[in-house]
Motif scaffolding. Structure first.
Motif, PDB file in Angstrom:
ATOM      1  N   PHE A  90       0.768  -1.237   0.000  1.00 35.47           N
ATOM      2  CA  PHE A  90       0.000   0.000   0.000  1.00 35.47           C
ATOM      3  C   PHE A  90       0.802   1.291   0.000  1.00 35.47           C
ATOM      4  N   LEU A  91       2.036   1.296  -0.417  1.00 33.81           N
ATOM      5  CA  LEU A  91       2.791   2.547  -0.441  1.00 33.81           C
ATOM      6  C   LEU A  91       2.250   3.511  -1.495  1.00 33.81           C
ATOM      7  N   LEU A  92       1.942   3.020  -2.679  1.00 34.50           N
ATOM      8  CA  LEU A  92       1.438   3.880  -3.748  1.00 34.50           C
ATOM      9  C   LEU A  92       0.086   4.510  -3.388  1.00 34.50           C
ATOM     10  N   PRO A  93      -0.902   3.759  -2.898  1.00 35.43           N
ATOM     11  CA  PRO A  93      -2.159   4.413  -2.494  1.00 35.43           C
ATOM     12  C   PRO A  93      -1.964   5.415  -1.361  1.00 35.43           C
ATOM     13  N   PHE A  94      -1.044   5.107  -0.433  1.00 37.61           N
ATOM     14  CA  PHE A  94      -0.760   6.039   0.661  1.00 37.61           C
ATOM     15  C   PHE A  94      -0.222   7.360   0.115  1.00 37.61           C
ATOM     16  N   GLU A  95       0.700   7.287  -0.816  1.00 38.63           N
ATOM     17  CA  GLU A  95       1.250   8.504  -1.425  1.00 38.63           C
ATOM     18  C   GLU A  95       0.205   9.228  -2.261  1.00 38.63           C
ATOM     19  N   ALA A  96      -0.666   8.488  -2.943  1.00 36.83           N
ATOM     20  CA  ALA A  96      -1.733   9.121  -3.732  1.00 36.83           C
ATOM     21  C   ALA A  96      -2.683   9.891  -2.821  1.00 36.83           C
ATOM     22  N   ILE A  97      -3.010   9.330  -1.668  1.00 38.78           N
ATOM     23  CA  ILE A  97      -3.887  10.028  -0.725  1.00 38.78           C
ATOM     24  C   ILE A  97      -3.194  11.264  -0.173  1.00 38.78           C
ATOM     25  N   SER A  98      -1.890  11.182   0.076  1.00 37.28           N
ATOM     26  CA  SER A  98      -1.180  12.367   0.582  1.00 37.28           C
ATOM     27  C   SER A  98      -1.169  13.474  -0.467  1.00 37.28           C
ATOM     28  N   LEU A 153      -3.531  13.888  -2.735  1.00 39.90           N
ATOM     29  CA  LEU A 153      -4.908  14.373  -2.755  1.00 39.90           C
ATOM     30  C   LEU A 153      -5.160  15.352  -1.608  1.00 39.90           C
ATOM     31  N   LEU A 154      -4.662  15.028  -0.417  1.00 41.34           N
ATOM     32  CA  LEU A 154      -4.809  15.950   0.718  1.00 41.34           C
ATOM     33  C   LEU A 154      -4.068  17.266   0.462  1.00 41.34           C
ATOM     34  N   LEU A 155      -2.894  17.186  -0.138  1.00 46.57           N
ATOM     35  CA  LEU A 155      -2.157  18.398  -0.481  1.00 46.57           C
ATOM     36  C   LEU A 155      -2.945  19.249  -1.471  1.00 46.57           C
ATOM     37  N   ALA A 156      -3.551  18.607  -2.470  1.00 43.79           N
ATOM     38  CA  ALA A 156      -4.368  19.349  -3.442  1.00 43.79           C
ATOM     39  C   ALA A 156      -5.573  19.994  -2.755  1.00 43.79           C
ATOM     40  N   CYS A 157      -6.168  19.295  -1.782  1.00 42.67           N
ATOM     41  CA  CYS A 157      -7.300  19.877  -1.046  1.00 42.67           C
ATOM     42  C   CYS A 157      -6.869  21.097  -0.237  1.00 42.67           C
ATOM     43  N   ILE A 158      -5.710  21.020   0.382  1.00 37.66           N
ATOM     44  CA  ILE A 158      -5.206  22.155   1.160  1.00 37.66           C
ATOM     45  C   ILE A 158      -4.957  23.352   0.241  1.00 37.66           C
TER      46      ILE A 158
END
Length: 181
Positions: free
Chosen positions: A142-150, A152-157
């Motif tokens: 799950f490293l790739l999905p974890f980085e994708a979510i991070s 996504l959170l950066l884009a939301c911020i």
């Protein structure tokens, strides 16, 4: 006996602050009540001697996610603004949907609890396997999905900051127009 008292206190705190988080009219107070729920949940993990989950709960959820929530609230809403009351139809539909979700979750848990217990009893998972699964790059890791979510959170911020800037610019332009009149 002491463990039962501590568990009861944590369970009451989780239930009370969960209700307060949902029913509070002020959004900042709701976020703070959610923080208390997350900290009490971390206390339950500590009681179960799940020190890793306790640390994750405190650092990731109570620390990082709550800071993100509060920052997003400050950037997108006026913190002192009172949330408007919902209509009776929305309240009734919310209660019905919540009850349906609770019944569905209860059914799934009761149907699968013995299967999960038997699996865990036979194949106990050690911490190294969990670490490899979370931080690996191979199939079912799950490293790739974890980085994708991070990301996504950066884009939301960044999006929240841009929205807040546009609103502030509109407010300052409106104030300047009023000053000239």
């Amino acid at each position: 006996m002491l463990e039962q008292i501590i568990f009861s206190i944590l369970a009451i705190a989780i239930a009370l602050f969960s209700v307060l988080a949902v029913t509070s009219k002020r959004i900042i107070r709701s976020a703070i009540y959610l923080l208390f729920v997350l900290l009490a949940t971390a206390g339950l993990f500590l009681m179960l001697n799940y020190h890793f989950l306790f640390a994750v709960q405190v650092t990731v959820y109570a620390g990082g996610i709550m800071v993100l929530f509060i920052m997003a609230i400050f950037l997108t809403h006026k913190p002192g603004k009172i949330v408007e009351r919902r209509t009776n139809l929305k309240i009734i539909s919310s209660i019905l949907l919540s009850g349906g979700g609770l019944i569905l979750c209860g059914y799934i848990i009761l149907r699968n609890v013995t299967r999960v217990y038997n699996y865990l009893k036979i194949n106990e998972i050690n911490m190294q396997d969990i670490g490899r699964a979370m931080m690996g790059t191979e199939k079912y890791q799950f490293l790739l999905p974890f980085e994708a979510i991070s990301l996504l959170l950066l884009a939301c911020i960044i999006g929240a900051i841009m929205i807040a800037r546009k609103e502030k610019n509109i407010e300052t332009n409106d104030n300047k127009d009023l000053d000239h009149k």
